[in-house]
Write a protein that holds these residues in place. Structure first.
Motif, PDB file in Angstrom:
ATOM      1  N   LEU A  56      18.311 -38.384  19.237  1.00 11.14           N
ATOM      2  CA  LEU A  56      18.134 -37.733  17.941  1.00 11.14           C
ATOM      3  C   LEU A  56      19.108 -36.564  17.809  1.00 11.14           C
ATOM      4  O   LEU A  56      19.205 -35.733  18.716  1.00 11.14           O
ATOM      5  CB  LEU A  56      16.701 -37.235  17.771  1.00 11.14           C
ATOM      6  CG  LEU A  56      15.582 -38.263  17.992  1.00 11.14           C
ATOM      7  CD1 LEU A  56      14.235 -37.661  17.631  1.00 11.14           C
ATOM      8  CD2 LEU A  56      15.839 -39.532  17.196  1.00 11.14           C
ATOM      9  N   VAL A  57      19.811 -36.516  16.688  1.00  9.08           N
ATOM     10  CA  VAL A  57      20.802 -35.469  16.426  1.00  9.08           C
ATOM     11  C   VAL A  57      20.382 -34.713  15.171  1.00  9.08           C
ATOM     12  O   VAL A  57      20.272 -35.305  14.093  1.00  9.08           O
ATOM     13  CB  VAL A  57      22.207 -36.073  16.239  1.00  9.08           C
ATOM     14  CG1 VAL A  57      23.231 -34.956  15.997  1.00  9.08           C
ATOM     15  CG2 VAL A  57      22.607 -36.902  17.452  1.00  9.08           C
ATOM     16  N   PHE A  58      20.145 -33.409  15.318  1.00  9.36           N
ATOM     17  CA  PHE A  58      19.663 -32.584  14.210  1.00  9.36           C
ATOM     18  C   PHE A  58      20.779 -31.659  13.729  1.00  9.36           C
ATOM     19  O   PHE A  58      21.363 -30.922  14.525  1.00  9.36           O
ATOM     20  CB  PHE A  58      18.474 -31.734  14.647  1.00  9.36           C
ATOM     21  CG  PHE A  58      17.239 -32.524  14.982  1.00  9.36           C
ATOM     22  CD1 PHE A  58      16.209 -32.654  14.060  1.00  9.36           C
ATOM     23  CD2 PHE A  58      17.102 -33.139  16.225  1.00  9.36           C
ATOM     24  CE1 PHE A  58      15.069 -33.371  14.367  1.00  9.36           C
ATOM     25  CE2 PHE A  58      15.970 -33.862  16.538  1.00  9.36           C
ATOM     26  CZ  PHE A  58      14.945 -33.987  15.607  1.00  9.36           C
ATOM     27  N   SER A  59      21.048 -31.700  12.448  1.00 12.36           N
ATOM     28  CA  SER A  59      21.961 -30.722  11.858  1.00 12.36           C
ATOM     29  C   SER A  59      21.248 -29.377  11.781  1.00 12.36           C
ATOM     30  O   SER A  59      20.036 -29.322  11.565  1.00 12.36           O
ATOM     31  CB  SER A  59      22.390 -31.185  10.465  1.00 12.36           C
ATOM     32  OG  SER A  59      23.244 -30.245   9.855  1.00 12.36           O
ATOM     33  N   TRP A  60      21.989 -28.299  11.980  1.00 12.74           N
ATOM     34  CA  TRP A  60      21.371 -26.975  11.990  1.00 12.74           C
ATOM     35  C   TRP A  60      20.956 -26.534  10.593  1.00 12.74           C
ATOM     36  O   TRP A  60      19.836 -26.103  10.364  1.00 12.74           O
ATOM     37  CB  TRP A  60      22.335 -25.960  12.597  1.00 12.74           C
ATOM     38  CG  TRP A  60      21.870 -24.541  12.509  1.00 12.74           C
ATOM     39  CD1 TRP A  60      22.268 -23.595  11.620  1.00 12.74           C
ATOM     40  CD2 TRP A  60      20.894 -23.915  13.352  1.00 12.74           C
ATOM     41  NE1 TRP A  60      21.610 -22.414  11.852  1.00 12.74           N
ATOM     42  CE2 TRP A  60      20.760 -22.581  12.909  1.00 12.74           C
ATOM     43  CE3 TRP A  60      20.126 -24.350  14.432  1.00 12.74           C
ATOM     44  CZ2 TRP A  60      19.889 -21.685  13.504  1.00 12.74           C
ATOM     45  CZ3 TRP A  60      19.249 -23.451  15.034  1.00 12.74           C
ATOM     46  CH2 TRP A  60      19.146 -22.143  14.563  1.00 12.74           C
ATOM     47  N   VAL A 108      21.243 -30.597  18.820  1.00 12.68           N
ATOM     48  CA  VAL A 108      21.433 -29.869  17.574  1.00 12.68           C
ATOM     49  C   VAL A 108      22.921 -29.595  17.416  1.00 12.68           C
ATOM     50  O   VAL A 108      23.603 -29.265  18.387  1.00 12.68           O
ATOM     51  CB  VAL A 108      20.609 -28.560  17.550  1.00 12.68           C
ATOM     52  CG1 VAL A 108      21.014 -27.636  18.680  1.00 12.68           C
ATOM     53  CG2 VAL A 108      20.763 -27.845  16.208  1.00 12.68           C
ATOM     54  N   VAL A 109      23.443 -29.757  16.194  1.00 16.34           N
ATOM     55  CA  VAL A 109      24.872 -29.577  15.942  1.00 16.34           C
ATOM     56  C   VAL A 109      25.068 -28.531  14.853  1.00 16.34           C
ATOM     57  O   VAL A 109      24.295 -28.464  13.889  1.00 16.34           O
ATOM     58  CB  VAL A 109      25.557 -30.904  15.547  1.00 16.34           C
ATOM     59  CG1 VAL A 109      25.403 -31.932  16.642  1.00 16.34           C
ATOM     60  CG2 VAL A 109      24.994 -31.454  14.245  1.00 16.34           C
ATOM     61  N   SER A 110      26.125 -27.728  15.008  1.00 21.34           N
ATOM     62  CA  SER A 110      26.430 -26.680  14.040  1.00 21.34           C
ATOM     63  C   SER A 110      27.881 -26.273  14.193  1.00 21.34           C
ATOM     64  O   SER A 110      28.489 -26.459  15.253  1.00 21.34           O
ATOM     65  CB  SER A 110      25.516 -25.467  14.267  1.00 21.34           C
ATOM     66  OG  SER A 110      25.896 -24.375  13.454  1.00 21.34           O
ATOM     67  N   SER A 111      28.427 -25.677  13.152  1.00 17.72           N
ATOM     68  CA  SER A 111      29.784 -25.145  13.210  1.00 17.72           C
ATOM     69  C   SER A 111      29.786 -23.664  13.567  1.00 17.72           C
ATOM     70  O   SER A 111      30.842 -23.031  13.611  1.00 17.72           O
ATOM     71  CB  SER A 111      30.488 -25.345  11.860  1.00 17.72           C
ATOM     72  OG  SER A 111      29.798 -24.628  10.836  1.00 17.72           O
ATOM     73  N   ILE A 149      23.645 -29.117  22.831  1.00 15.84           N
ATOM     74  CA  ILE A 149      24.009 -28.292  21.681  1.00 15.84           C
ATOM     75  C   ILE A 149      25.506 -28.455  21.441  1.00 15.84           C
ATOM     76  O   ILE A 149      26.308 -28.331  22.371  1.00 15.84           O
ATOM     77  CB  ILE A 149      23.680 -26.811  21.917  1.00 15.84           C
ATOM     78  CG1 ILE A 149      22.184 -26.629  22.183  1.00 15.84           C
ATOM     79  CG2 ILE A 149      24.110 -25.967  20.724  1.00 15.84           C
ATOM     80  CD1 ILE A 149      21.802 -25.192  22.509  1.00 15.84           C
ATOM     81  N   VAL A 150      25.880 -28.735  20.198  1.00 14.88           N
ATOM     82  CA  VAL A 150      27.289 -28.840  19.814  1.00 14.88           C
ATOM     83  C   VAL A 150      27.563 -27.750  18.792  1.00 14.88           C
ATOM     84  O   VAL A 150      26.921 -27.699  17.736  1.00 14.88           O
ATOM     85  CB  VAL A 150      27.620 -30.225  19.217  1.00 14.88           C
ATOM     86  CG1 VAL A 150      29.100 -30.304  18.835  1.00 14.88           C
ATOM     87  CG2 VAL A 150      27.266 -31.330  20.201  1.00 14.88           C
ATOM     88  N   THR A 151      28.519 -26.863  19.113  1.00 11.16           N
ATOM     89  CA  THR A 151      28.801 -25.728  18.245  1.00 11.16           C
ATOM     90  C   THR A 151      30.307 -25.567  18.054  1.00 11.16           C
ATOM     91  O   THR A 151      31.091 -26.428  18.441  1.00 11.16           O
ATOM     92  CB  THR A 151      28.204 -24.439  18.843  1.00 11.16           C
ATOM     93  OG1 THR A 151      28.708 -24.275  20.181  1.00 11.16           O
ATOM     94  CG2 THR A 151      26.690 -24.511  18.890  1.00 11.16           C
ATOM     95  N   GLU A 152      30.683 -24.418  17.503  1.00 10.07           N
ATOM     96  CA  GLU A 152      32.094 -24.152  17.219  1.00 10.07           C
ATOM     97  C   GLU A 152      32.944 -24.226  18.482  1.00 10.07           C
ATOM     98  O   GLU A 152      34.089 -24.689  18.451  1.00 10.07           O
ATOM     99  CB  GLU A 152      32.210 -22.766  16.582  1.00 10.07           C
ATOM    100  CG  GLU A 152      33.634 -22.367  16.250  1.00 10.07           C
ATOM    101  CD  GLU A 152      33.740 -20.889  15.919  1.00 10.07           C
ATOM    102  OE1 GLU A 152      34.690 -20.526  15.210  1.00 10.07           O
ATOM    103  OE2 GLU A 152      32.887 -20.119  16.371  1.00 10.07           O
ATOM    104  N   GLU A 153      32.378 -23.800  19.621  1.00 13.76           N
ATOM    105  CA  GLU A 153      33.138 -23.763  20.858  1.00 13.76           C
ATOM    106  C   GLU A 153      33.575 -25.145  21.341  1.00 13.76           C
ATOM    107  O   GLU A 153      34.481 -25.257  22.158  1.00 13.76           O
ATOM    108  CB  GLU A 153      32.310 -23.086  21.960  1.00 13.76           C
ATOM    109  CG  GLU A 153      32.236 -21.575  21.863  1.00 13.76           C
ATOM    110  CD  GLU A 153      31.271 -21.093  20.784  1.00 13.76           C
ATOM    111  OE1 GLU A 153      31.158 -19.875  20.599  1.00 13.76           O
ATOM    112  OE2 GLU A 153      30.633 -21.929  20.118  1.00 13.76           O
ATOM    113  N   ASP A 154      32.936 -26.193  20.862  1.00 13.02           N
ATOM    114  CA  ASP A 154      33.307 -27.543  21.285  1.00 13.02           C
ATOM    115  C   ASP A 154      34.585 -28.027  20.605  1.00 13.02           C
ATOM    116  O   ASP A 154      35.119 -29.061  20.983  1.00 13.02           O
ATOM    117  CB  ASP A 154      32.162 -28.515  20.997  1.00 13.02           C
ATOM    118  CG  ASP A 154      30.971 -28.268  21.905  1.00 13.02           C
ATOM    119  OD1 ASP A 154      31.035 -28.685  23.075  1.00 13.02           O
ATOM    120  OD2 ASP A 154      29.988 -27.642  21.465  1.00 13.02           O
TER     121      ASP A 154
END
Length: 363
Positions: free
Chosen positions: A123-127, A226-229, A251-256
Motif C-alpha cells: 500500500l502506497v499513501f500520498s501525504w 508514504v510518499v511526499s515531495s 518513506i519516499v521524500t525529497e531526499e530520494d
C-alpha cells in the motif's frame, strides 16, 4: 510500453533484499542517480545567496530551506519509463516492466502468499490530503503570511480552494495580486515555506479514519509506504506526532531525488519489495491516479479535495477510510486484466463426423 528487455529472475531476494528502513537501498545494478537531488541543492544555494536567506533559521531545531511546497509535478511513466542508472557495462533502464519482472515472488514467498494472500500486496499513501489534511495547513500559512504583511486573502471559498492547489508564484501574482519585485516574491515564498513547515510540525491528528484503516492492514501484515515531495525530517517528525510512524515500513521524500509522481510510487514499490502491479495507491488527486495506473498499480481515490466526477479513473473512490475493508483490496485484484471486460467470441469446436458402422458380409 517502452521498456528495456531483461532476463527473468526467479526470486526478488536475489536482487532486492527486503527493506524495512525509510532509506531506499538499491543493489549496484539498480542504483538510482542522485542528479535530481543535487540540482535541487544547487537551486537552494543559489536562492540563499541571491536573496540573503539566513541559513541558521530553524523551526524547533529543524533547519528550513526554500522548498517546492506546491509545485505541479510531472505525472511520469506515461510510456512505462522509470529511472535510468549506470553500471560498468553501460546504462540500465529501471522501468515499470523491469520492476514487475525482477520483483517476482520466489517459491517460498508464493507458498506463503497462497496461504496469506493479503501479504502479497503493498500500500502506497500520498501525504497530501490522504495522510494529513494539508489543505488546511497551506491555507493557514497563507493567512499567517498575509497577517504579517498587513494584508488580507480573499474570503471566497472557491478562490481559497484554488489557492491551496496552485503554485506559490501563481497564488502571489494571480490570486492575492501582491505586486512585488522578483526578489520580494522569492522572499515571500521562502517565508511561506517556513510558516507551512511550522504548521506541519504542530499537526497531531491524521485524516479521519486513517489510523483505524492502518490498524486493519497492519493486522493483515500488509506493508505500507508514504510518499511526499517534502523534506524527510519533517515527514518523520509529523508521523511521530500523529502516532503513525510504526505503520509505515518505507518513506519516499525529497531526499530520494525522484523527478515525478510515478517515480516516487515506483521507489515505494522497491522499498516495500513488492511488484508495482501488486501495489495499491491511495490518492486524492486525478494526476496521482493517472501516475498510479502508469505504474500498473491500482488506485483508490479519496473524495474531498477533488469531487467524485474528477476521480472516475480510479479503481475505487471512497469518501473516507471508514468505508474500506481488507476485502476491498482482494476485490481490486480479483478481476484484474486489461481484457477482462472486452467482448469475447465464443469458440465453438466442431466435432468430427461420426463414422458409420457397417457389417462385413463377406465370409
Amino acid at each position: 510500453m517502452g521498456c528495456a528487455s531483461c532476463s527473468s529472475f526467479q526470486t526478488s531476494s536475489l536482487l532486492l533484499p527486503r527493506i524495512t528502513s525509510s532509506r531506499i537501498s538499491f543493489p549496484a545494478q539498480l542504483r538510482i542517480p542522485k542528479s535530481g537531488r543535487l540540482n535541487l541543492v544547487k537551486y537552494n544555494l543559489v536562492l540563499r545567496k541571491a536573496f540573503e536567506f539566513d541559513e541558521n533559521v530553524s523551526l524547533n531545531g529543524f533547519p528550513t530551506t526554500p522548498n517546492k511546497v506546491f509545485m505541479q509535478e510531472a505525472i511520469g511513466a506515461e510510456y512505462g519509463e522509470g529511472f535510468e542508472t549506470f553500471r560498468p557495462d553501460g546504462p540500465l533502464k529501471v522501468d515499470v516492466e523491469f520492476l514487475n519482472d525482477r520483483l517476482q515472488e520466489g517459491f517460498l514467498q508464493r507458498v506463503r502468499y497462497a496461504m496469506k494472500p493479503d501479504e502479497a500486496y503493498g500500500l502506497v499513501f500520498s501525504w497530501d490530503n490522504v495522510v494529513a489534511d494539508t489543505r488546511a495547513l497551506k491555507l493557514n500559512a497563507w493567512k499567517q503570511l498575509a497577517y504579517e504583511l498587513g494584508k488580507e486573502i480573499p474570503e471566497n471559498g472557491d478562490v481559497q480552494r484554488l489557492m491551496v492547489c496552485a503554485g506559490s508564484d501563481h497564488v502571489l501574482k494571480k490570486f492575492l495580486l501582491w505586486d512585488e519585485s522578483e526578489s520580494e516574491v522569492e522572499r515571500l515564498k521562502f517565508r511561506f515555506s517556513q510558516l507551512y513547515y511550522g504548521n506541519l510540525l504542530e499537526l497531531k491528528e491524521p485524516m479521519e479514519g486513517l489510523k483505524e484503516w492502518l490498524d486493519a492492514v497492519s493486522t493483515s501484515r500488509i506493508p505500507c509506504a508514504v510518499v511526499s515531495s517534502l523534506d524527510r525530517r519533517y515527514i518523520v517528525e509529523a508521523l511521530r506526532k500523529m502516532g503513525l510512524e510504526k505503520y509505515f515500513q518505507a518513506i519516499v521524500t525529497e531526499e530520494d531525488g525522484m523527478e515525478s509522481i510515478a517515480h516516487r510510487f515506483l521507489s515505494a514499490a522497491v522499498k516495500l519489495d513488492r511488484k508495482p502491479s501488486k501495489c495499491v495507491v491511495f490518492e486524492d488527486d486525478p494526476r496521482g491516479v493517472t501516475a498510479a495506473h502508469n505504474c500498473t498499480m491500482m488506485a483508490v481515490a479519496l473524495i474531498g479535495a477533488h469531487p467524485a466526477y474528477d476521480l472516475v479513473q480510479a479503481d475505487l473512490a471512497v469518501a473516507g477510510f471508514n468505508e474500506l475493508s481488507v476485502i476491498n483490496l482482494r476485490r481490486l485484484f480479483a478481476n484484474k486484466g486489461s481484457a477482462f471486460m472486452d467482448l469475447q467470441k465464443q469458440i465453438v469446436e466442431k466435432s468430427p463426423p461420426k463414422r458409420k458402422l457397417t457389417t462385413d458380409t463377406i465370409f
